[in-house]
Design an enzyme around this catalytic site. Sequence first.
Site, short mmCIF file in Angstrom:
data_model
loop_
_atom_site.label_atom_id
_atom_site.label_comp_id
_atom_site.label_asym_id
_atom_site.label_seq_id
_atom_site.Cartn_x
_atom_site.Cartn_y
_atom_site.Cartn_z
N GLU A 47 -13.71 45.71 17.57
CA GLU A 47 -12.43 45.07 17.25
C GLU A 47 -12.62 43.61 16.81
O GLU A 47 -11.93 43.14 15.90
CB GLU A 47 -11.48 45.14 18.44
CG GLU A 47 -10.92 46.53 18.72
CD GLU A 47 -10.06 47.07 17.59
OE1 GLU A 47 -9.56 46.27 16.78
OE2 GLU A 47 -9.88 48.29 17.53
N TYR B 286 -3.32 41.23 19.62
CA TYR B 286 -3.69 42.52 19.04
C TYR B 286 -4.95 43.07 19.70
O TYR B 286 -4.99 44.24 20.11
CB TYR B 286 -3.92 42.41 17.52
CG TYR B 286 -4.71 43.60 17.02
CD1 TYR B 286 -4.10 44.83 16.86
CD2 TYR B 286 -6.09 43.52 16.81
CE1 TYR B 286 -4.81 45.95 16.48
CE2 TYR B 286 -6.82 44.63 16.43
CZ TYR B 286 -6.18 45.85 16.27
OH TYR B 286 -6.90 46.95 15.91
N ASP C 153 -2.14 46.30 13.96
CA ASP C 153 -2.93 45.67 12.91
C ASP C 153 -2.24 45.91 11.57
O ASP C 153 -1.10 46.41 11.52
CB ASP C 153 -4.37 46.22 12.91
CG ASP C 153 -4.43 47.69 12.51
OD1 ASP C 153 -3.37 48.33 12.33
OD2 ASP C 153 -5.56 48.21 12.37
#
Length: 370
Positions: A54, A137, A155
């Site tokens: 990520e 996020y 996202d």
Amino acid sequence: MGAPRKTQKQLPLRPAGPDTVAALLRWYEAERRDLPWRYGPRKKADPYRVWLSEIMLQQTTVKAVIPYFQKFVARWPNVAALAAAPLEEVLQQWAGLGYYSRARNLKACADAVVRDFGGVFPRIENELRGLPGIGPYTAAAIAAIAFGEKATPVDGNIERVVSRLFAVQQPLPGAKAEIRNLAATLTPSRRAGDFAQAMMDLGAEICTPRNPSCLVCPVQPDCSASARGLAEILPIKARKLTRPSRFGVAFLVQREDGAVLLRQRPEAGLLGGMLEVPSTHWGDASPSKREALRSAPVTTSWIPVAESVVHVFTHFRLELVVYRALVPVDASFTLWAEQDRCRWVHRRDLHAQALPSVMKKVIAHGLKSD
């Protein structure tokens, strides 16, 4: 006869909801992308690999990230190994991936997980957000994918899917809060991680920015944008401001023994901690040669290289004129060189250094006539 009547698309028979989620999860089980950081549907994921992927995927494509991810996990297979690595080695392995503050935060986060959590990532979203480099996020993505917590990462792909499912017509970025709230209404209590990854895959492969493949979309029956003929224009984005330009001069110094002068940038700021070709300040106008030479790292005869190097960062365009020089092995530094941050690296070893893409361009440009 009257004019032919225009056919009107039928609105969805049902609003996006639990049936949409179920359809999407069925599609994911059959069509999910095979990615090196992923585990199969309903399988337990490795929090370290989820976190690492990520961070790398922030503002970077999957295709670009895969070789870097594989290289990192081969060298540092867990968070404890990464925490034990020197920052410079991490920056070297990151070189070329861009957005270098991510690499510094990656190392700081690994240190914090080992120091404060015994080498085990926290599973709660709020605790994850307290770690370096982990924003809303990323915290939600780790909580959902690695731990199955009911969290809603949004996202760019998910933002696009949700804006179309609910036909959100307010322009971005103003619509972000509404889109996050709508996405949260879909997040299931069970399999939140599979759902998040299914939404990501749907946006990457079917609900694409241009020419979405609505006819094969598993959630098309519930999509308000598709029903209204709006899928190709949503989400609406506010017009981007013109990217400003900055200018400077880079000094490529080569010693007679083949070594090239590099300098470590300060830890704070753009490209922090990375190596650079010494350069002037990057300003709104290109400095004159006389002005530029005040920042030269050595006193010598400088030769300007034809044409300039252009590199585009997220917020500005950079244009660098390159001056080059050949100096003896015992060349002395000027005050402006900041000698304690300088090092000589032989040309054959440049590939192993923590050099950002813009500096690789400067070196290639300056040495092209050799």
